[in-house]
Design a protein around this motif. Structure first.
Motif, mmCIF file in Angstrom:
data_model
loop_
_atom_site.group_PDB
_atom_site.id
_atom_site.type_symbol
_atom_site.label_atom_id
_atom_site.label_comp_id
_atom_site.label_asym_id
_atom_site.label_seq_id
_atom_site.Cartn_x
_atom_site.Cartn_y
_atom_site.Cartn_z
ATOM 1 N N LEU A 37 54.163 -2.094 100.971
ATOM 2 C CA LEU A 37 55.246 -3.005 101.298
ATOM 3 C C LEU A 37 54.678 -4.288 101.886
ATOM 4 O O LEU A 37 53.679 -4.263 102.608
ATOM 5 N N SER B 83 61.428 -4.255 96.468
ATOM 6 C CA SER B 83 60.980 -3.163 97.331
ATOM 7 C C SER B 83 61.870 -1.934 97.270
ATOM 8 O O SER B 83 61.496 -0.866 97.763
ATOM 9 N N HIS C 64 55.612 -8.972 102.171
ATOM 10 C CA HIS C 64 56.574 -10.062 102.091
ATOM 11 C C HIS C 64 56.037 -11.215 101.263
ATOM 12 O O HIS C 64 54.833 -11.485 101.263
ATOM 13 N N GLY D 37 61.379 0.082 100.441
ATOM 14 C CA GLY D 37 61.806 -0.755 101.552
ATOM 15 C C GLY D 37 63.036 -0.241 102.262
ATOM 16 O O GLY D 37 63.162 -0.378 103.487
ATOM 17 N N GLU E 28 61.237 -9.075 101.149
ATOM 18 C CA GLU E 28 60.410 -7.865 101.146
ATOM 19 C C GLU E 28 60.138 -7.426 99.715
ATOM 20 O O GLU E 28 61.033 -7.434 98.865
ATOM 21 N N ARG F 297 58.996 -5.258 107.178
ATOM 22 C CA ARG F 297 60.348 -5.741 107.357
ATOM 23 C C ARG F 297 60.746 -5.856 108.819
ATOM 24 O O ARG F 297 61.778 -6.431 109.141
#
Length: 415
Positions: free
Chosen positions: A403, A55, A405, A363, A38, A7
Motif C-alpha cells: 500500500l 487499493s 500513496h 486499502g 491510496e 492511509r
C-alpha cells in the motif's frame, strides 16, 4: 505484520502539525492529505516495472512506473567489474530462476511524490520521482544484493536487507542518507517495524539457492535467526532462534528459516512461515515458544522433492485482516491461497492461484491481495467469505505488493 499503513499519514501529520504550530498548519496538512490517493504498488521483478492499482474494490490499473530508468549505466558498471558481473550472473541463475531481479520491494514517501525501490540485481535502493520517473537518489547496499524492505510507522525511515553482506541498512526515505545499520544472521530477508516504531525484527533465511535441502543437511544452510534491534540506536536487543523452539515440539526435521511473518494486532503473537513447510506457526512473544502449528493441505500435483521448491519456499506470503480474526496464506508451490480463522486455525476454500508469492491487505481492509507470480496477475480474496473477488493482470513475475500513496491526479510518468 505491523506494517506501515500509508492511509493513516494524513491524520498523523495533522495531529503533529496542530501540536507544534496550531490550526493553520493543521489545515494545511489536511489539505495535503486530501491531495493524495491510496494505491497498491505491485513490483514486477523480472520486468523492472511497478504497476499502480486502486487499493480496494476492483483493483483497476492506474498506471505503471519504470524502476530501472538507469539500466544502461548500471549494466556498464557491472560489466566493467568482474566481481560485480559474477554476482549479477549468480543472482540471475540462482534466485532469479534465469531472470534478472530488478524490483523486490517498494514504499512511497509520505508526501506521495516518490517511490523507494530495492533492486536486487543492481544491489541498491533508489528513490524514483513519481511525476517525472527520474531517480532522486541511489544508495548502493553493502555486498551484491538488496532484498526485502520495511518502512517505519511514521513513513520516514526505510530498512533494507543487504542479503550477501548479512546487514540491514536504515535510510532516510526522503534523502537516502544512511541513519544506521546492524548485523544479522546469514541472508537477511524480511524486516518488520513494530507499530510503535521502537524495534525492528529481521529474519535471516540462510542459503536458499542450494540443493542441500535434505533435513540432515540443514546445517549447511547457515545461521538463521531473528534479530531484534532498537530502532533508534540500531543496537541488538535480542536474538530469537526457532531451532530450539521447533526441537522442543518434536519438529527436529523442520527448517528454522523464518520467511514472511506477521504480528497479531496487539503484537503478542507472531505468525510465520518456514522453508519447505506447507503451513505456518504461531509464536508467543512473552513465553518465547511456539504455541500452535498449522499444516495446510498439499496439492497432489506438487512434488515433495525439496529441491524443486523455488528458493526453498513451499509457502511464501502471509497477511492478517485488520481486526486480527483472519490470516491469509499464499501456498506458493501448492498453487493456492486460503483464508484461515485465527482462533480455530481452520482454513477456508483453497483459491487456485499460480505460484502466489506474497500476501497483503487491501486499502479498505476487506480483502487479502496476493501476487500470482506464475500468472502475472494480482488477485483479491474476501476475508469474510474466503472467495476470490477479482484478478488484475500486471507485469512479468509480480512479487511484493505494498500500500502507498500517489497524488490524487497522478498519471504514469512519460517514458
Amino acid at each position: 505484520m505491523p506494517a506501515f499503513r500509508p492511509r493513516h499519514l494524513g491524520a498523523l501529520a495533522a495531529a503533529v502539525a496542530l501540536t507544534v504550530t496550531g490550526p493553520a498548519t493543521a489545515a494545511s496538512a489536511a489539505t495535503d492529505a486530501a491531495a493524495l490517493r491510496e494505491v497498491l504498488f505491485v513490483g514486477n521483478n523480472w520486468d523492472g516495472t511497478a504497476d499502480v492499482l486502486k487499493s480496494s474494490g476492483d483493483l483497476a490499473k492506474i498506471g505503471r512506473i519504470n524502476v530501472i530508468p538507469d539500466k544502461d549505466a548500471r549494466m556498464a558498471e557491472i560489466n566493467a567489474d568482474p566481481i560485480k558481473w559474477i554476482y549479477f550472473m549468480a543472482i540471475r541463475n540462482s534466485v532469479g530462476e534465469g531472470h534478472d531481479q530488478f524490483v523486490d520491494d517498494m514504499y512511497s514517501t509520505p508526501d506521495g511524490k516518490s517511490v523507494v525501490v530495492s533492486r536486487p540485481s543492481f544491489a541498491d535502493v533508489v528513490s524514483i520521482n513519481l511525476s517525472t520517473g527520474a531517480i532522486n537518489w541511489r544508495f548502493p547496499v553493502s555486498g551484491y544484493r538488496s532484498d526485502h524492505m520495511a518502512v517505519s510507522p511514521d513513513g520516514l525511515r526505510v530498512a533494507v536487507s543487504a542479503s550477501t553482506a548479512n546487514t540491514v541498512h536504515v535510510l532516510d526515505i526522503n534523502t537516502g542518507k544512511q541513519l544506521g545499520s546492524f548485523a544479522t544472521g546469514d541472508k537477511p530477508h524480511e524486516n518488520i517495524f513494530t507499530k510503535d516504531g521502537k524495534y525492528i525484527y529481521n529474519m535471516a533465511i540462510g542459503d536458499v539457492n542450494t540443493d542441500s535441502d535434505a533435513p540432515w543437511l540443514d546445517w549447511t544452510k547457515g545461521d538463521r535467526h531473528i534479530t531484534v534491534v532498537d530502532a533508534t540506536t540500531y543496537k541488538q536487543v535480542k536474538i530469537i532462534d526457532m531451532r530450539d523452539k521447533l526441537d522442543a515440539i518434536g519438529l527436529t526435521d523442520y527448517s528454522d528459516a523464518v520467511r514472511p511473518a506477521v504480528f497479531s494486532p496487539d503484537e503478542s503473537k507472531l505468525y510465520f512461515q518456514v522453508s519447505f513447510f506447507n503451513g505456518f506457526f504461531e509464536y508467543d512473544i512473552a513465553t518465547d515458544r511456539i504455541t500452535r502449528t498449522k499444516t495446510l493441505p498439499k496439492n497432489p500435483a506438487t512434488s515433495d522433492d525439496r529441491t524443486t521448491m523455488v528458493n526453498d519456499s513451499r509457502h511464501h506470503g502471509i497477511s492478517m485482516s485488520p481486526d486480527g480474526s483472519k490470516l491469509c496464506i499464499a501456498g506458493t508451490m501448492d498453487d493456492y491461497a486460503t483464508v484461515v480463522n485465527r482462533t480455530t486455525l481452520q482454513e477456508g476454500p483453497l483459491v487456485t492461484a499460480s505460484k502466489p508469492y506474497w500476501a497483503t491487505v487491501s486499502g479498505d481492509g476487506k480483502s487479502c491481495v496476493i501476487s500470482e507470480s506464475g500468472a502475472d496477475q494480482v488477485t483479491a480474496i474476501d476475508f469474510t467469505t474466503g472467495l476470490k473477488t477479482v484478478s488484475v493482470p500486471v507485469g512479468d513475475h509480480p512479487q511484493r505488493v505494498r500500500l502507498g500513496h500517489v497524488g490524487a491526479d497522478w498519471t504514469s510518468p512519460a517514458s
